[in-house]
Write an enzyme that holds these catalytic residues in place. Structure first.
Site, mmCIF file in Angstrom:
data_model
loop_
_atom_site.group_PDB
_atom_site.id
_atom_site.type_symbol
_atom_site.label_atom_id
_atom_site.label_comp_id
_atom_site.label_asym_id
_atom_site.label_seq_id
_atom_site.Cartn_x
_atom_site.Cartn_y
_atom_site.Cartn_z
ATOM 1 N N THR A 1 0.850 -1.189 0.000
ATOM 2 C CA THR A 1 0.000 0.000 0.000
ATOM 3 C C THR A 1 0.885 1.238 0.000
ATOM 4 O O THR A 1 2.090 1.156 0.258
ATOM 5 C CB THR A 1 -0.916 0.010 1.226
ATOM 6 O OG1 THR A 1 -0.110 0.029 2.410
ATOM 7 C CG2 THR A 1 -1.802 -1.233 1.254
ATOM 8 N N TRP B 1 -22.971 14.853 6.698
ATOM 9 C CA TRP B 1 -21.797 14.553 5.885
ATOM 10 C C TRP B 1 -21.773 15.422 4.625
ATOM 11 O O TRP B 1 -22.804 15.615 3.960
ATOM 12 C CB TRP B 1 -21.806 13.091 5.458
ATOM 13 C CG TRP B 1 -21.419 12.141 6.550
ATOM 14 C CD1 TRP B 1 -21.080 12.450 7.833
ATOM 15 C CD2 TRP B 1 -21.351 10.723 6.450
ATOM 16 N NE1 TRP B 1 -20.795 11.321 8.543
ATOM 17 C CE2 TRP B 1 -20.947 10.234 7.728
ATOM 18 C CE3 TRP B 1 -21.584 9.807 5.428
ATOM 19 C CZ2 TRP B 1 -20.769 8.880 7.978
ATOM 20 C CZ3 TRP B 1 -21.399 8.456 5.678
ATOM 21 C CH2 TRP B 1 -21.004 7.999 6.947
ATOM 22 N N LYS C 1 -17.567 16.195 8.231
ATOM 23 C CA LYS C 1 -18.720 16.093 9.124
ATOM 24 C C LYS C 1 -19.010 17.477 9.682
ATOM 25 O O LYS C 1 -18.307 17.972 10.564
ATOM 26 C CB LYS C 1 -18.440 15.097 10.246
ATOM 27 C CG LYS C 1 -18.233 13.682 9.728
ATOM 28 C CD LYS C 1 -17.912 12.694 10.829
ATOM 29 C CE LYS C 1 -17.697 11.304 10.253
ATOM 30 N NZ LYS C 1 -17.299 10.325 11.282
ATOM 31 N N GLU D 1 -5.562 -4.093 -1.972
ATOM 32 C CA GLU D 1 -6.062 -5.263 -1.238
ATOM 33 C C GLU D 1 -7.040 -6.102 -2.046
ATOM 34 O O GLU D 1 -7.434 -7.188 -1.607
ATOM 35 C CB GLU D 1 -6.746 -4.800 0.048
ATOM 36 C CG GLU D 1 -5.799 -4.239 1.083
ATOM 37 C CD GLU D 1 -5.526 -2.744 0.951
ATOM 38 O OE1 GLU D 1 -5.043 -2.128 1.908
ATOM 39 O OE2 GLU D 1 -5.802 -2.191 -0.135
#
Length: 534
Positions: free
Chosen positions: A175, A437, A432, A323
């Protein structure tokens, strides 16, 4: 009792053997680090891969050995793919855009025994070399080193790729490590072959012997999304750009090699557009591009429209992650969308897509309860499937699957009744504000639809009253004159009023991660003390 099917292991070497047997003369065009254009085919690439494999064996590389690469998209890197994996060794493709500290960490963590590198990375390798105790041999991918090895290694007519368990490791990717040390993801031959078989299907990437594939996505990034294997399976022409990723180079490759399919991240396509604008080019007249894939981050609507109107090409959203090998969803249209007006079709293309066969998707709330696929409910995106990680290399991060075997992607998403996934944001990037949101992705995509804006990033900044409020950072197109008031007026008719950024700042550049995404963590750190009005 009925007869049974033959139990043949799914090995990466079988894809090369298939390419050599059924499309040996198909072009592989490589733009090298030296600035030359190298033309080869599957017959010659297969022969060179076997010679390289023989040399690797004589120098101690065997099943399970780790072999690292710091290299661009070239024929030599592709030869390493098949030679190393074909032996049952593990190819560790290393992203050269990572920091020296992260590079040292992952090479040592992987315990690479050899490191192959392109010549323009020689200064970087020299900097790292003394801190890499497991690397016994460094090999430059040039005429003096790599080509000398092949020239001194005659092909053995009796050489055969070994057979072994298809669940053996084939390759290792890490990653990007933006929030700590990178974590390794180890792929198997089985998972890689299954993933590649799905990638090339008509309702996914739709590759065939009639395709000319330009791999802008790097070979060091999740095996170039599996597309080199797809080319070997289907007989598609393969165009490898090396380090030449500027707009002019990409345009000329598309033109000269009659590219029909190109895969890359949105930032590369933005550079292509800038070159077209600067030179006044006509892509529809010059090119025969039919599909441009955008992965890594969401493509703005303006990019979808431009590929359609100026290129006559379909921008195909695809989403996944390291992944996931990486493919999870692809945004092809359904039959019911065939006659939609362009503007409604763009609405569909803005979504990330529908699940690939084998991949299961679910969204869950903060308590882990499964949410409906109604296009409205927003939740954490969880994934499961045969080419999705079940643990990180060496157990880094501990247990990463829930009780049902699902992996938490870190994304916030919706899924509609037709199965189309839309990423709302990364869970760490969503803003937030007052308990509601705000999607930074939606704000960014709206901003870059302004004719004077090339790139935009939106981050949440601490606010005394609302907890967080959006701060927008914009990079103007050359010669554009855009003010803060212009941007707010432009946004006000396109997003909810309470989504409007509290501040718009103009910057010369935006920081990028090693995989071509905007580096939001760095921006949040840089602007964490920005004074926004209460």
């Amino acid at each position: 009792m009925l007869g049974q099917m033959q139990d043949q292991p799914l090995l990466i070497s079988s894809m090369l053997e298939h390419a050599e047997r059924y499309h040996p003369d198909v072009d592989i065009v490589s733009h090298t680090v030296e600035g030359t254009v190298h033309r080869t085919n599957w017959r010659d690439l297969g022969a060179r891969s076997r010679r390289l494999a023989a040399w690797l064996v004589r120098n101690g590389v065997g099943q399970g050995s780790m072999v690292g690469t710091l290299a661009w998209n070239t024929h030599r890197h592709l030869e390493l793919y098949f030679a190393v994996m074909g032996l049952g060794a593990v190819l560790h493709t290393i992203n050269p855009r990572l920091s020296p500290e992260h590079l040292s960490f992952i090479i040592n963590d992987a315990e690479d025994s050899m490191l192959f590198y392109d010549a323009n990375f020689a200064p970087l390798v020299a900097q790292l070399k003394d801190g890499l105790p497991t690397v016994q041999r460094f090999c430059a991918l040039n005429a003096d080193d790599y080509e000398s090895i092949l020239a001194a290694t005659p092909e053995d007519p009796l050489f055969r790729w070994p057979k072994f368990d298809e669940r053996s490791a084939s390759s290792l990717c890490y990653t990007s490590g933006t929030t700590g040390n990178p974590k390794g993801v180890l792929y198997s031959h089985r998972s890689t072959v299954l993933h590649s078989m799905m990638v090339g299907m008509p309702d996914l990437m739709n590759a065939s012997a009639n395709s000319s594939l330009l791999l802008v996505v790097p070979l060091f990034h999740v095996n170039a999304w599996g597309l080199p294997y797809v080319a070997a399976m289907t007989g598609a022409k393969l165009v490898l750009p090396g380090p030449h990723l500027d707009g002019n180079s990409i345009y000329q490759m598309m033109k000269n090699e009659r590219v029909t399919f190109a895969a890359g991240v949105p930032t590369v396509w933005q550079m292509l557009f800038q070159h077209i604008d600067a030179k006044g080019l006509d892509p529809r007249a010059d090119l025969c591009l039919r599909t441009a894939v955008a992965g890594g981050s969401a493509a703005p609507r303006a990019m979808i429209e431009r590929f359609d109107r100026e290129f006559g090409a379909f921008l195909l959203h695809a989403w996944g992650m390291t992944e996931m090998s990486p493919l999870g969803v692809v945004c092809q249209l359904l039959p019911k969308h065939a006659n939609l007006p362009a503007e409604q079709r763009y609405d569909i293309q803005m979504k990330q897509g529908r699940a690939v066969y084998g991949v299961q998707l679910r969204i869950v709330d903060e308590d882990g309860a499964i949410l409906p696929h109604d296009g409205v409910a927003r939740g954490r995106l969880m994934v499961s499937g045969p080419w999705i990680v079940d643990r990180y290399f060496k157990g880094a991060g501990g247990d990463i699957l829930d009780a049902d075997g699902f992996f938490d992607t870190g994304d916030v998403a919706t899924i509609d009744a037709d199965g189309y996934l839309t990423l709302v944001d990364r869970s760490k990037d969503v803003i937030k504000s007052g308990g509601e949101w705000i999607s930074s992705i939606d704000l960014e995509n709206t901003a870059v639809s302004h004719p004077g804006i090339a790139l935009a990033a939106v981050i949440g900044v601490a606010h005394a009253k609302w907890q967080e409020r959006p701060l927008m950072l914009c990079v103007k197109k050359p010669g554009a004159s855009v003010t803060r008031e212009d941007m707010l007026a432009f946004l006000s008719s396109r997003v909810a009023k309470w989504w409007l950024p509290d501040e718009v700042l103009f910057v010369d550049t935006l920081p990028m991660t090693a995989t071509g995404k905007i580096y939001k963590l760095g921006l949040r750190q840089q602007y964490k003390d920005a004074l926004l009005s209460a």
